[in-house]
Design an enzyme around this catalytic site. Sequence first.
Site, PDB file in Angstrom:
ATOM      1  N   HIS A 150      -1.901   2.959   7.269  1.00 17.44           N
ATOM      2  CA  HIS A 150      -2.379   1.812   6.470  1.00 17.44           C
ATOM      3  C   HIS A 150      -1.207   1.110   5.786  1.00 17.44           C
ATOM      4  O   HIS A 150      -1.110  -0.121   5.802  1.00 17.44           O
ATOM      5  CB  HIS A 150      -3.391   2.321   5.437  1.00 17.44           C
ATOM      6  N   GLU A 151      -0.296   1.899   5.200  1.00 21.21           N
ATOM      7  CA  GLU A 151       0.844   1.303   4.502  1.00 21.21           C
ATOM      8  C   GLU A 151       1.815   0.637   5.485  1.00 21.21           C
ATOM      9  O   GLU A 151       2.377  -0.423   5.200  1.00 21.21           O
ATOM     10  CB  GLU A 151       1.566   2.366   3.667  1.00 21.21           C
ATOM     11  N   HIS A 154       0.635  -2.752   6.327  1.00 14.82           N
ATOM     12  CA  HIS A 154       1.000  -3.755   5.311  1.00 14.82           C
ATOM     13  C   HIS A 154       2.396  -4.313   5.591  1.00 14.82           C
ATOM     14  O   HIS A 154       2.624  -5.525   5.500  1.00 14.82           O
ATOM     15  CB  HIS A 154       0.981  -3.122   3.914  1.00 14.82           C
ATOM     16  N   GLU A 225      -6.525  -5.776   2.390  1.00 15.61           N
ATOM     17  CA  GLU A 225      -6.780  -4.348   2.567  1.00 15.61           C
ATOM     18  C   GLU A 225      -7.619  -4.085   3.816  1.00 15.61           C
ATOM     19  O   GLU A 225      -7.392  -3.104   4.534  1.00 15.61           O
ATOM     20  CB  GLU A 225      -7.471  -3.764   1.340  1.00 15.61           C
TER      21      GLU A 225
END
Length: 293
Positions: A150-151, A154, A225
């Site tokens: 997930h990071e 980003h 997100e």
Amino acid sequence: MGKRIFYFLLTNVLVLLTISIIFSVTGAGNYINAQGGIDFGALLIFSAIIGFSGSFISLAMSRWMAKKMMGVRVIDPNGAMSSEEQMVVEKVHRLSRAAGLTHMPQVGIYHSPEVNAFATGPTKKRSLVAVSSGLLHQMDDDAIEGVIAHEIAHVANGDMVTMTLLQGVVNTFVVFLARIAAWVASRFVKEEMAPIVHFVAVIVFQIAFSILGSMVVFAFSRHREFHADRGGADLAGKDKMVHALQTLKAYSNRMKGEEQTAIATMKINNRRKSALFSTHPDLDDRISRLQAK
């Protein structure tokens, strides 16, 4: 996992205030015309210069600021590492390559009992992915991989740069409206007091409008997100990403239960944080959207 946004916004507000005070004290960027009124064209240019300068300086400082304020210990991938550190570095590098990143992010761990992780940095080449010790101790391997994916998403999506551009626009309106409101406030006092009132009012209104403007940034953060969840699912697999969110939800529910017990003991009312000031969507929404993907 809103540390990335919080420190960016905090740095932005401080930088914006510093630049504004310097401009006000030095008299640079004067937007008051000879008749004592506002030259709106000059004010808009002045506001854009300050607004975008503040956001880009905040972006440039984001990685350094996060390290200092969170106490992140950066891991040297070429040095001696514990098995835990090696696991984190391996996952970050493998997922970064899968995301098409040509420069590996710095990898860090910071001491905190919270289950948390964040990615920050001014560019994809100078990014940082950090995880808390609490996350490593309370999540299993699949959940950790989902969080790191997930990071990395980003970073790959360039969310910090996009947020910087949005913050620059918000800053421009904050500076612009704060000075108009301060000019109006200075009209209601004696002429000799007007400069002092104007100076103080600019700071007060700028802080107030920055808080209101942050709701726009928070809304964008919540939107991104969902994109990062989908990106994380593409990198680590949907099952791992869903498992990471479910693990985080279980942790959040456990923390809420402990907090409610403590609050009930002290007879304090528990007030839920407004969604307008939340950097992340509701976990149930994130899980349901991801499962429907």
